[in-house]
Design a protein around this motif. Structure first.
Motif, PDB file in Angstrom:
ATOM      1  N   GLY A  54       0.815  -1.208   0.000  1.00 50.35           N
ATOM      2  CA  GLY A  54       0.000   0.000   0.000  1.00 50.35           C
ATOM      3  C   GLY A  54       0.844   1.250   0.000  1.00 50.35           C
ATOM      4  N   LYS A  55       1.874   1.270   0.842  1.00 51.53           N
ATOM      5  CA  LYS A  55       2.757   2.431   0.889  1.00 51.53           C
ATOM      6  C   LYS A  55       3.558   2.586  -0.394  1.00 51.53           C
ATOM      7  CE  LYS A  55       3.346   2.786   5.905  1.00 51.53           C
ATOM      8  NZ  LYS A  55       4.324   2.825   7.019  1.00 51.53           N
ATOM      9  N   GLY A  56       3.767   1.466  -1.100  1.00 53.65           N
ATOM     10  CA  GLY A  56       4.522   1.519  -2.348  1.00 53.65           C
ATOM     11  C   GLY A  56       3.666   1.819  -3.553  1.00 53.65           C
ATOM     12  N   GLY A  57       2.372   2.100  -3.345  1.00 55.53           N
ATOM     13  CA  GLY A  57       1.483   2.421  -4.462  1.00 55.53           C
ATOM     14  C   GLY A  57       0.941   1.206  -5.174  1.00 55.53           C
ATOM     15  N   GLY A  58       1.092   0.020  -4.567  1.00 60.61           N
ATOM     16  CA  GLY A  58       0.678  -1.208  -5.236  1.00 60.61           C
ATOM     17  C   GLY A  58      -0.741  -1.648  -4.947  1.00 60.61           C
ATOM     18  N   ILE A  59      -1.506  -0.836  -4.227  1.00 66.33           N
ATOM     19  CA  ILE A  59      -2.913  -1.146  -3.961  1.00 66.33           C
ATOM     20  C   ILE A  59      -3.757   0.074  -4.318  1.00 66.33           C
ATOM     21  CG2 ILE A  59      -4.619  -1.742  -2.199  1.00 66.33           C
ATOM     22  CD1 ILE A  59      -2.458  -3.244  -0.701  1.00 66.33           C
ATOM     23  N   LYS A  60      -4.767  -0.132  -5.161  1.00 69.01           N
ATOM     24  CA  LYS A  60      -5.638   0.959  -5.590  1.00 69.01           C
ATOM     25  C   LYS A  60      -7.094   0.516  -5.528  1.00 69.01           C
ATOM     26  CE  LYS A  60      -2.152   3.091  -8.575  1.00 69.01           C
ATOM     27  NZ  LYS A  60      -1.925   4.231  -7.662  1.00 69.01           N
ATOM     28  N   PHE A  61      -7.985   1.497  -5.473  1.00 68.31           N
ATOM     29  CA  PHE A  61      -9.416   1.225  -5.379  1.00 68.31           C
ATOM     30  C   PHE A  61     -10.119   1.727  -6.633  1.00 68.31           C
ATOM     31  CE2 PHE A  61      -7.714   1.631  -1.125  1.00 68.31           C
ATOM     32  CZ  PHE A  61      -8.246   0.516  -0.480  1.00 68.31           C
ATOM     33  N   ALA A  62     -11.227   1.070  -6.955  1.00 63.79           N
ATOM     34  CA  ALA A  62     -11.977   1.437  -8.161  1.00 63.79           C
ATOM     35  C   ALA A  62     -13.474   1.288  -7.885  1.00 63.79           C
ATOM     36  CB  ALA A  62     -11.564   0.557  -9.338  1.00 63.79           C
ATOM     37  N   ASP A  63     -14.258   2.266  -8.338  1.00 63.71           N
ATOM     38  CA  ASP A  63     -15.703   2.253  -8.129  1.00 63.71           C
ATOM     39  C   ASP A  63     -16.476   1.720  -9.330  1.00 63.71           C
ATOM     40  OD1 ASP A  63     -15.591   3.294  -5.525  1.00 63.71           O
ATOM     41  OD2 ASP A  63     -15.464   5.349  -6.268  1.00 63.71           O
ATOM     42  N   THR A  64     -15.801   1.573 -10.460  1.00 64.60           N
ATOM     43  CA  THR A  64     -16.455   1.067 -11.671  1.00 64.60           C
ATOM     44  C   THR A  64     -15.498   0.144 -12.410  1.00 64.60           C
ATOM     45  OG1 THR A  64     -15.642   2.847 -13.104  1.00 64.60           O
ATOM     46  CG2 THR A  64     -17.705   3.261 -11.903  1.00 64.60           C
ATOM     47  N   PRO A  65     -16.010  -0.687 -13.320  1.00 61.39           N
ATOM     48  CA  PRO A  65     -15.115  -1.531 -14.121  1.00 61.39           C
ATOM     49  C   PRO A  65     -14.091  -0.714 -14.911  1.00 61.39           C
ATOM     50  CG  PRO A  65     -17.340  -2.373 -14.264  1.00 61.39           C
ATOM     51  CD  PRO A  65     -17.434  -1.073 -13.518  1.00 61.39           C
ATOM     52  N   GLU A  66     -14.497   0.461 -15.427  1.00 57.17           N
ATOM     53  CA  GLU A  66     -13.560   1.290 -16.185  1.00 57.17           C
ATOM     54  C   GLU A  66     -12.438   1.801 -15.279  1.00 57.17           C
ATOM     55  OE1 GLU A  66     -11.494   2.841 -19.041  1.00 57.17           O
ATOM     56  OE2 GLU A  66     -13.280   1.620 -19.392  1.00 57.17           O
ATOM     57  N   GLU A  67     -12.780   2.192 -14.050  1.00 54.06           N
ATOM     58  CA  GLU A  67     -11.751   2.616 -13.100  1.00 54.06           C
ATOM     59  C   GLU A  67     -10.843   1.439 -12.742  1.00 54.06           C
ATOM     60  OE1 GLU A  67     -13.282   4.543  -9.659  1.00 54.06           O
ATOM     61  OE2 GLU A  67     -14.249   6.173 -10.784  1.00 54.06           O
ATOM     62  N   ALA A  68     -11.405   0.243 -12.683  1.00 56.57           N
ATOM     63  CA  ALA A  68     -10.593  -0.948 -12.401  1.00 56.57           C
ATOM     64  C   ALA A  68      -9.595  -1.180 -13.523  1.00 56.57           C
ATOM     65  CB  ALA A  68     -11.493  -2.173 -12.229  1.00 56.57           C
ATOM     66  N   ARG A  69     -10.037  -0.967 -14.764  1.00 57.47           N
ATOM     67  CA  ARG A  69      -9.131  -1.099 -15.903  1.00 57.47           C
ATOM     68  C   ARG A  69      -7.975  -0.099 -15.787  1.00 57.47           C
ATOM     69  NH1 ARG A  69     -12.534  -0.624 -19.586  1.00 57.47           N
ATOM     70  NH2 ARG A  69     -12.626  -2.738 -20.476  1.00 57.47           N
ATOM     71  N   GLU A  70      -8.305   1.146 -15.473  1.00 51.74           N
ATOM     72  CA  GLU A  70      -7.275   2.192 -15.363  1.00 51.74           C
ATOM     73  C   GLU A  70      -6.325   1.905 -14.199  1.00 51.74           C
ATOM     74  OE1 GLU A  70      -9.404   5.828 -14.982  1.00 51.74           O
ATOM     75  OE2 GLU A  70     -10.260   5.741 -17.019  1.00 51.74           O
ATOM     76  N   ALA A  71      -6.879   1.461 -13.069  1.00 53.04           N
ATOM     77  CA  ALA A  71      -6.033   1.174 -11.908  1.00 53.04           C
ATOM     78  C   ALA A  71      -5.094   0.010 -12.190  1.00 53.04           C
ATOM     79  CB  ALA A  71      -6.906   0.864 -10.689  1.00 53.04           C
TER      80      ALA A  71
END
Length: 371
Positions: A54-71
């Motif tokens: 998490g501190k290394g930027g390796g965990i991200k959150f997404a509210d939609t499938p498109e955001e999941a693709r970008e993340a």
């Protein structure tokens, strides 16, 4: 052998532990498809064999499938804790009421498994004061009995349905530990969501010597190329983060070499125990492995017993003549056939040290000069 998080969770699920719904993917489009399948919001988690993701930027959150693709596109290919991310776990985002820590590992000093638990789980568990951590050594003949579960729950302040859930989880965790020949089984955080305890993360390390009987587990080879080459030669080699390549003969002297390099302010690039009795050819190949890691300096520390100093000297000369050595080499050579070894080196323009700390100080000095 360490398992990736998604592998650990698959193992937990086989034993009946509750894990988030999710799937490992290797592309942004797959991430979007999984997010649509399980329903957003989701978490995109880098799959590397390291903590602090998490501190290394390796965990991200997404509210939609498109955001999941970008993340997923952002995380895939990035470097987390020095490791390249080649796959991510897409899983449901949990509603978190509380985070716990629980693990079973081996206490080498006590020669027994130890159960560790805390009501202060999540990030920075290492900084939790000892008074908030429960530790119970386990009798391998008894395992985790109900009375022990009740005692752990009492010390954690758990009651009611949560205590019952925790009491069911602990024996299962121990079953995994025993049946899978684990060195570590860890859940951090163990999430309380409503009245459910869910393994939001999974760390599982299996004893390498027991892999032959764990046929149902995936094989994870996290060694570097240099580590693989050394293993093929029967050498003990571990890649480190420094710039002074090290070769010594024997685990004790190799550890001492690493320590003395750090004492003088240097940083060892590896642990390489060439062992006793390693011949000229194997020694030459070990030196080639060290060169392949592009160190600033090579430090060879040999106390010859079974290992002959003249064999080490000939190996070094052979590599120098056939492959070329484009970095400084510092060698300390003492023991069997020492005089012959020193003579061979001097004839080829290489000076040998007799005292280890003087050689280590010189290696650190040369590494700084190369920087």
């Amino acid at each position: 052998m360490k398992l990736y998080e998604y592998m650990g969770k698959e193992l937990f699920a086989r034993y009946g532990l509750t894990v988030p719904r999710g799937k490992m993917v290797t592309s942004p489009d797959e991430a979007a498809a999984v997010a649509a399948e399980i329903g957003a919001p989701v978490v995109i988690k880098s799959q590397v064999l390291s903590g602090k993701r998490g501190k290394g930027g390796g965990i991200k959150f997404a509210d939609t499938p498109e955001e999941a693709r970008e993340a997923a596109a952002q995380v895939l290919g990035m470097t987390v804790q020095g490791l390249k991310v080649e796959m991510v776990l897409v899983e449901e985002k949990l509603a978190i009421d509380h985070e716990f820590y629980v693990a079973i590992t081996v206490d080498g000093a006590a020669k027994a498994p130890v159960l560790i638990a805390s009501a202060q789980g999540g990030m920075d568990i290492e900084e939790v004061p000892d008074e908030f951590i429960v530790k119970e050594h386990l009798d391998v003949c008894l395992g985790v009995q109900p009375y022990l579960c009740r005692e752990v729950c009492r010390r954690l302040g758990l009651t009611g349905a949560v205590a019952k859930e925790f009491g069911r989880l602990l024996p299962t965790l121990y079953r995994i530990f025993r049946e899978k020949d684990a060195e570590l089984v860890e859940i951090n955080p163990l999430v309380l969501s409503g009245e459910k305890l869910i393994a939001a993360d999974a760390k599982v390390t299996i004893d390498d010597e027991a892999l032959y009987r764990q046929k149902d587990l995936p094989v994870v080879d996290d060694r570097t190329e240099a580590e693989r080459q050394a293993h093929a030669l029967g050498l003990s080699y571990v890649q480190l983060d420094g710039n002074i390549a090290v070769m010594a003969n024997g685990a004790g002297i190799t550890m001492g070499t690493l320590d003395i390099i750090q004492y003088y302010g240097g940083a060892p690039a590896n642990f390489l125990d060439a062992g006793g009795g390693t011949g000229m050819e194997a020694t030459a190949k070990a030196l080639e492995i060290l060169l392949s890691t592009n160190p600033r300096v090579i430090f060879i520390n040999i106390f010859g017993g079974i290992t002959r100093c003249d064999d080490v000297a000939r190996a070094l000369v052979k590599v120098k003549q056939e492959k070329g050595i484009n970095v400084p080499v510092v060698i300390r050579l003492v023991g069997t056939n020492e005089e012959e070894g020193v003579r061979i080196l001097r004839e080829n323009g290489i000076e040998a040290y007799k005292v280890m700390h003087e050689a280590a100080a010189k290696a650190v000095e040369l590494a700084r000069a190369q920087g």
